[in-house]
Design a protein around this motif. Structure first.
Motif, mmCIF file in Angstrom:
data_model
loop_
_atom_site.group_PDB
_atom_site.id
_atom_site.type_symbol
_atom_site.label_atom_id
_atom_site.label_comp_id
_atom_site.label_asym_id
_atom_site.label_seq_id
_atom_site.Cartn_x
_atom_site.Cartn_y
_atom_site.Cartn_z
ATOM 1 N N LYS A 82 0.839 -1.205 0.000
ATOM 2 C CA LYS A 82 0.000 0.000 0.000
ATOM 3 C C LYS A 82 0.872 1.252 0.000
ATOM 4 N N ASP A 83 1.651 1.449 1.058
ATOM 5 C CA ASP A 83 2.565 2.600 1.105
ATOM 6 C C ASP A 83 3.727 2.417 0.135
ATOM 7 N N VAL A 84 4.194 1.184 0.043
ATOM 8 C CA VAL A 84 5.322 0.832 -0.840
ATOM 9 C C VAL A 84 4.968 -0.476 -1.523
ATOM 10 N N THR A 85 5.091 -0.542 -2.826
ATOM 11 C CA THR A 85 4.800 -1.795 -3.517
ATOM 12 C C THR A 85 5.984 -2.753 -3.378
ATOM 13 N N GLU A 88 8.667 -1.815 -5.846
ATOM 14 C CA GLU A 88 9.462 -0.675 -5.383
ATOM 15 C C GLU A 88 10.461 -1.113 -4.321
ATOM 16 N N LEU A 89 10.046 -2.025 -3.460
ATOM 17 C CA LEU A 89 10.932 -2.513 -2.398
ATOM 18 C C LEU A 89 12.133 -3.251 -2.978
ATOM 19 N N ARG A 90 11.934 -3.925 -4.088
ATOM 20 C CA ARG A 90 13.013 -4.694 -4.721
ATOM 21 C C ARG A 90 14.200 -3.806 -5.108
ATOM 22 N N GLU A 91 13.950 -2.517 -5.328
ATOM 23 C CA GLU A 91 15.035 -1.620 -5.729
ATOM 24 C C GLU A 91 16.101 -1.486 -4.643
ATOM 25 N N ALA A 321 -3.800 -11.597 2.381
ATOM 26 C CA ALA A 321 -2.879 -11.507 1.252
ATOM 27 C C ALA A 321 -2.092 -10.200 1.299
ATOM 28 N N VAL A 322 -0.893 -10.226 0.716
ATOM 29 C CA VAL A 322 -0.092 -9.024 0.499
ATOM 30 C C VAL A 322 -0.228 -8.663 -0.983
ATOM 31 N N SER A 323 -0.528 -7.400 -1.281
ATOM 32 C CA SER A 323 -0.732 -6.982 -2.670
ATOM 33 C C SER A 323 0.450 -7.371 -3.548
ATOM 34 N N ASP A 324 0.125 -7.948 -4.709
ATOM 35 C CA ASP A 324 1.117 -8.312 -5.730
ATOM 36 C C ASP A 324 2.023 -9.471 -5.315
ATOM 37 N N VAL A 325 1.610 -10.227 -4.285
ATOM 38 C CA VAL A 325 2.327 -11.442 -3.893
ATOM 39 C C VAL A 325 1.351 -12.607 -4.041
ATOM 40 N N ASN A 403 15.150 7.789 2.254
ATOM 41 C CA ASN A 403 14.873 8.923 1.370
ATOM 42 C C ASN A 403 13.588 8.695 0.584
ATOM 43 N N PHE A 404 13.385 7.457 0.165
ATOM 44 C CA PHE A 404 12.179 7.108 -0.575
ATOM 45 C C PHE A 404 10.936 7.309 0.301
ATOM 46 N N LEU A 405 10.976 6.811 1.542
ATOM 47 C CA LEU A 405 9.842 6.953 2.463
ATOM 48 C C LEU A 405 9.574 8.423 2.781
ATOM 49 N N ASP A 406 10.642 9.165 2.982
ATOM 50 C CA ASP A 406 10.486 10.601 3.241
ATOM 51 C C ASP A 406 9.850 11.302 2.041
ATOM 52 N N GLY A 407 10.273 10.891 0.861
ATOM 53 C CA GLY A 407 9.709 11.484 -0.349
ATOM 54 C C GLY A 407 8.228 11.191 -0.504
ATOM 55 N N ARG A 408 7.780 10.064 0.025
ATOM 56 C CA ARG A 408 6.355 9.706 0.007
ATOM 57 C C ARG A 408 5.602 10.327 1.187
#
Length: 455
Positions: A82-85, A88-91, A321-325, A403-408
């Motif tokens: 939801k907050d992070v896909t 996106e986490l894979r990056e 379920a976790v989205s996209d898993v 930085n990513f979380l802060d940006g969101r």
């Protein structure tokens, strides 16, 4: 390999923390971010253990020791999917381990389950444990209550229902929970299991502790103490199961102690219908069963109607379920081969994705099972990394995900933030001579956890 292994663990309950601990104890140089949807860590240890069980909550001390390690970073109030896909986490990570547990209730597939006054045990546990996702008040006007199930959750629910609010006021329950429990009208609590004592899933200590309250009298019908050949074998092969049977036999044989609240444990009674009038529970109908010689039971055609005004089903938790898993809706688990997440369309492992705990195998087993489960998963992950099977993340720097979380603009909480929230809860309890008083509201938890954070 020379580079540092970066792992995201999703879910900060025992399963996720044990997996993190094993990764840190390996020979591999590893950095772990432990993501949690809630603002606070510890999962079902914080939100699934009855408040009058401080012994079990002592597990938190050992979990604290893991979270204190430098290689591990706690990031709460972040919902993956939801907050992070996941993509996106894979990056930021070589691998992602899902350990999201189970808090939903399995269905009791009998007519009347949807009546007013029919509850999932997990709903009630969420209420009395101050989980912000659950109700803030509870209708406890029923004088006679049924609890379906013969596991420790059923015992917890039955015991809380049979105790007085004042008995529980010494625990960490918040004010809203005490206000409801102090209005509890229950005088009889009936626990139903469709099989016999040798098949009960209680742990011996939990069963014995039922009788420690001066307000509770545990009652077992001597006719329910019955064993077939498979039951006798189960007793011989398990000291724990034998102790459960011995305790139940003692309850069945003793003289009444005259406590005001009766807690009946019924065996060989299979629920067939929850009865209602005007949309509300007014009773439960069970069929008498008998052992079949192999530890199972068959119906006898003999039915009993029990006068109860509320029913709690404690027949198991269910994972979400976790989205996209990938998710197996029937079994309510992430498809896996013991550790790797499996794509059901191809039957192949999805590179870099792993599962552990109840989301991996279903809501069964105790802490020991969770530890062995984590060992199996982490060994697979480490082997994959050693064999070069995990592609390097695009942004492996430890600050990149922050930085990513802060940006969101995601108000994530940290391990230091947990200490602030912990101190706030202890301060609330101190004037009343209690170890802590749990903070219930989500935003209030985040406020305390971030009170000096990111300022």
């Amino acid at each position: 390999m020379s580079r540092t292994l970066r792992v995201a663990v999703v879910g900060a309950g025992p399963a996720g923390i044990y997996a993190s601990d094993l990764l840190m104890k390996s020979d591999q140089d590893v950095q772990i971010d432990l993501f949690e949807r809630m603002p606070a860590p510890f999962g079902l240890i914080r939100y699934g253990v009855a408040p009058d069980h401080p012994r079990i909550k002592g597990i938190v001390k050992s979990l604290h020791n893991v979270l204190d390690k430098e290689q591990l970073r706690f990031l709460g109030n972040v919902e993956i999917g939801k907050d992070v896909t996941v993509e996106e986490l894979r990056e930021f990570y070589d691998a992602i381990v899902f350990s999201t547990g189970a808090t939903g209730d399995q269905d009791l597939r009998v007519p009347g389950s949807d009546l007013e006054g029919s509850f999932g045990a997990g709903e009630f546990v969420g209420f009395y444990d101050g989980n912000p996702n659950f109700e803030r008040s509870w209708d406890l006007s029923a004088e006679k209550v049924a609890v379906i199930g013969v596991g420790n959750v059923a015992l917890d629910v039955a015991r809380i229902l049979a105790k007085t609010g004042d008995e529980l006021l010494v625990t960490e329950i918040p004010d809203n929970v005490y206000q409801s429990l102090s209005q509890n009208k229950a005088k009889e609590v009936h626990v139903f299991g469709r099989r016999g004592p040798a098949q009960a899933k209680f742990t011996p200590l939990e069963l014995k502790e039922l009788d420690h309250s001066p307000t509770i009298e545990v009652v077992v019908n001597p006719e329910d103490i019955d064993y077939d050949a498979a039951s006798e074998t189960a007793r011989r092969e398990s000291k724990s199961q034998d102790l459960v049977c011995q305790t139940l036999e003692q309850y069945a044989m003793r003289d009444p102690k005259g406590a005001p609240h009766k807690l009946f444990i019924h065996f060989f009674e299979s629920p067939v219908e929850i009865l209602g009038e005007d949309g509300k529970v007014v009773g439960i109908k069970t069929e008498r069963t008998q052992l079949d010689g192999n530890g199972g039971v068959t119906g006898t055609g003999e039915f009993t109607t029990w006068d109860v005004q509320a029913v709690y089903r404690a027949v198991g938790y269910r994972s979400d379920a976790v989205s996209d898993v990938p998710f197996d809706e029937q079994r309510a688990v992430i498809p896996n081969d013991g550790g790797h997440v499996i794509d059901p369309a191809t039957g192949e492992a999805i590179t870099g994705l792993y599962a552990t705990g109840w989301i991996k195998r279903g809501p069964i087993g105790l802490i020991g099972n969770t530890k062995s489960d984590a060992k199996e998963t982490t060994e697979m992950l480490l082997a994959d990394y050693a064999n070069g099977a995990l592609p390097a993340p695009a942004k492996p720097e430890t600050e990149a995900v922050l930085n990513f979380l802060d940006g969101r603009d995601i108000a994530y909480t940290t391990w230091d933030g947990w200490h602030l929230l912990d101190a706030a809860e202890r301060a609330l309890g101190e004037p009343e001579g209690r170890e802590r008083k749990k903070i219930v509201e989500w935003d209030e938890m985040v406020h305390h956890a971030r009170s000096t954070q990111n300022s």
